[in-house]
Design a protein around this motif. Sequence first.
Motif, PDB file in Angstrom:
ATOM      1  N   UNK A 158       4.263   5.548  -5.271  1.00  0.00           N
ATOM      2  CA  UNK A 158       4.199   5.248  -6.973  1.00  0.00           C
ATOM      3  C   UNK A 158       3.333   6.304  -7.530  1.00  0.00           C
ATOM      4  N   UNK A 159       2.044   6.806  -6.766  1.00  0.00           N
ATOM      5  CA  UNK A 159       1.342   7.813  -7.312  1.00  0.00           C
ATOM      6  C   UNK A 159       1.869   9.076  -6.987  1.00  0.00           C
ATOM      7  N   UNK A 160       2.537   9.237  -5.961  1.00  0.00           N
ATOM      8  CA  UNK A 160       2.953  10.684  -5.388  1.00  0.00           C
ATOM      9  C   UNK A 160       4.143  10.950  -6.484  1.00  0.00           C
ATOM     10  N   UNK A 218       8.688   6.560  -9.429  1.00  0.00           N
ATOM     11  CA  UNK A 218       7.237   5.981  -9.407  1.00  0.00           C
ATOM     12  C   UNK A 218       7.322   4.509  -9.918  1.00  0.00           C
ATOM     13  N   UNK A 219       8.179   4.451 -11.075  1.00  0.00           N
ATOM     14  CA  UNK A 219       8.358   3.048 -11.639  1.00  0.00           C
ATOM     15  C   UNK A 219       8.880   2.215 -10.679  1.00  0.00           C
ATOM     16  N   UNK A 220       9.879   2.266  -9.912  1.00  0.00           N
ATOM     17  CA  UNK A 220      10.445   1.331  -8.787  1.00  0.00           C
ATOM     18  C   UNK A 220       9.381   1.135  -7.788  1.00  0.00           C
ATOM     19  N   UNK A 261       0.794  -1.095  -0.002  1.00  0.00           N
ATOM     20  CA  UNK A 261       0.038  -0.020  -0.051  1.00  0.00           C
ATOM     21  C   UNK A 261       0.738   1.337   0.108  1.00  0.00           C
ATOM     22  N   UNK A 262       2.041   1.085   0.899  1.00  0.00           N
ATOM     23  CA  UNK A 262       2.883   2.589   1.014  1.00  0.00           C
ATOM     24  C   UNK A 262       3.756   2.532  -0.375  1.00  0.00           C
ATOM     25  N   UNK A 263       4.047   1.387  -1.192  1.00  0.00           N
ATOM     26  CA  UNK A 263       4.582   1.639  -2.387  1.00  0.00           C
ATOM     27  C   UNK A 263       3.706   2.108  -3.309  1.00  0.00           C
ATOM     28  N   UNK A 264       2.576   1.622  -3.440  1.00  0.00           N
ATOM     29  CA  UNK A 264       1.624   2.357  -4.422  1.00  0.00           C
ATOM     30  C   UNK A 264       1.461   3.808  -4.217  1.00  0.00           C
ATOM     31  N   UNK A 265       1.110   4.199  -3.017  1.00  0.00           N
ATOM     32  CA  UNK A 265       0.971   5.666  -2.685  1.00  0.00           C
ATOM     33  C   UNK A 265       2.330   6.513  -2.919  1.00  0.00           C
ATOM     34  N   UNK A 287      -2.125  10.173 -15.748  1.00  0.00           N
ATOM     35  CA  UNK A 287      -1.067   9.709 -15.057  1.00  0.00           C
ATOM     36  C   UNK A 287       0.018   9.445 -15.959  1.00  0.00           C
ATOM     37  N   UNK A 288       0.087   9.648 -17.358  1.00  0.00           N
ATOM     38  CA  UNK A 288       1.203   9.551 -18.265  1.00  0.00           C
ATOM     39  C   UNK A 288       1.690   8.114 -18.149  1.00  0.00           C
ATOM     40  N   UNK A 289       1.184   7.104 -18.150  1.00  0.00           N
ATOM     41  CA  UNK A 289       1.528   5.774 -18.138  1.00  0.00           C
ATOM     42  C   UNK A 289       1.553   5.214 -19.756  1.00  0.00           C
TER      43      UNK A 289
END
Length: 575
Positions: A250-252, A262-264, A244-248, A294-296
């Motif tokens: 990533x979005x940040x 973000x990719x990491x 959850x923290x990694x996804x947060x 999100x420019x993915x």
Amino acid sequence: MKRWIVLFFAFFLAINAFGDEKKKIDGYESLDEKSKMDFDYSFMEGVKYKITGDFQQAVAYFDRCLQIYPGSPVVKYELGNLLMMSEDYNGALQLAREAVTANPSNMWYKLLLAHVLQKKSMIEEACNVYADIIAKYPDKEEFYLLEANLYTSVEKWEKAIDVYDRYEKQYGITEPASIEKIKLYTKLNDLKGASEEAIKLINKYPEKSEYLSLLAELYFNYNEDKKGLKILNKLLNTDPQNGYVHLYLADYYREKNKEEEAENHTRKALLSDELDNSFKVQYILRLILSKDSTRVSDQQLKGYMDLLMSKYSDDLTVRALHSDFLKKENKIEEAKNELEYILSQDKDNYMIWEELLLLCNETMDTICMYNKSVEAIKYFPEQPLPYALAGISEMLKKNYENAMEFFQDGLKLVEDQMQLKAQFYSYLGDCYYNLDSIERAFDMFDEVLKINPNNALVLNNYAYYLSLRNENLSKAEQMSSQAVLLEPENGTYLDTYAWVLYMRKDYSQALYYMKLAIQYSPEISGVLYEHYGDILYRNDEKEKALEMWKKALDAGDEVSKDLKSKISGEYTFEN
């Protein structure tokens, strides 16, 4: 028997409540014995009729009670409740106020009063009543929440917080109350108050990392990124697999255009065994739906999918997402294989069946459509789509009687779903027509148009069938004209309209619409070339007509049996 036991119990409670009440009220004791007996009888009858649902009789008996003893608060309470049920809030309010005035210590009278005030949107006064109840009954948890919710409903955030503060003094720090206070402080734009509440939760529940995440999110929302990042990094030091923290993060970082970070964090989250795969799938779907913001890139999304498949290929939610990716890449057969694999492991997911059936339909794979639809019907006999697609597969093979059985079974399932009902009528109409049950076919088309008078496909087909039979051509023209009006660039509909006009001997108009049909048809069929030739012939363009007939013959599809004789000049056109 059980119903009467319940009624007797409710009646017993009501009578006991009345008995306790009347002992406290001096006015009742001042009645003579006959009046008391009349009052008791009328009250018991009123309660009985209220319990059995005959509210009119109940009101009549309670009114009789007030004639005997006009000041009775318990009768006013009962009548107030009945008026509430009939939505006479003004009458209920007056009776509730009088009951509370007569006996201000009765909690039930005050609850009725609060409820009526709430219905009349007199929220401040209703909250004051709840506050009075809480003062007398501080252990009644639900009244704090009712009062706080009422203040929240009228956006009196500070007063709602005051109620939760009183609640906290009585019960200590609790998760629901603190979460509500954080929301209220946020509405007040009070970061200090909100963060203090979050810190209370962190101190009380140190094992719950989600409250640290909540505090970090508060800081980010108020542009205090350093504080937020410090908390999240602290969480990762303690638990490096916290998805959850990694996804947060990533979005940040994605929002800050720091693509590498973000990719990491995205990849670490997707590989985290602590994060449920269904959540990962939802996250990727969110990235797909908001790809522009999100420019993915497509390449990144494919990389995320490959990462999940490399580690979690046994997970059916991951495989389902993979099938979506394959469809997007137009790898339809591979997508079908994925869906078939999922169904080999779990046949109870209807949405997977539907996805597979629609892919079979898209590829016009009639064997797949039929076999998978029949199998789906075994597991989901209440779903109409498998019946429709099984019937369509049989129609395409010209097994019209078999197709009709599926359509008739499917029709029984869509009684209240009018658009699906119309679709089944349409299929049945085509089947009946091809079985030479012409009247029955036209009845089916009429049923479709009752449901949806603007069904362009049925308007077109119905008109064309009439034109082929050279009957009711005025109705055919009206329907075909409407279909063209609905879809003016549909070559098939323009061809039908041209042909109906031809059958009505309006050859010049037929030629005009036939040229449009040729213009808007991506692929010109033999039938269309033959129609064009016939119309040209009637417009005295015989050389060009011959050219079109030859093209019709070369096309090789369903042309008329007279085509060759038209080319040879042996065919005689009727006047």
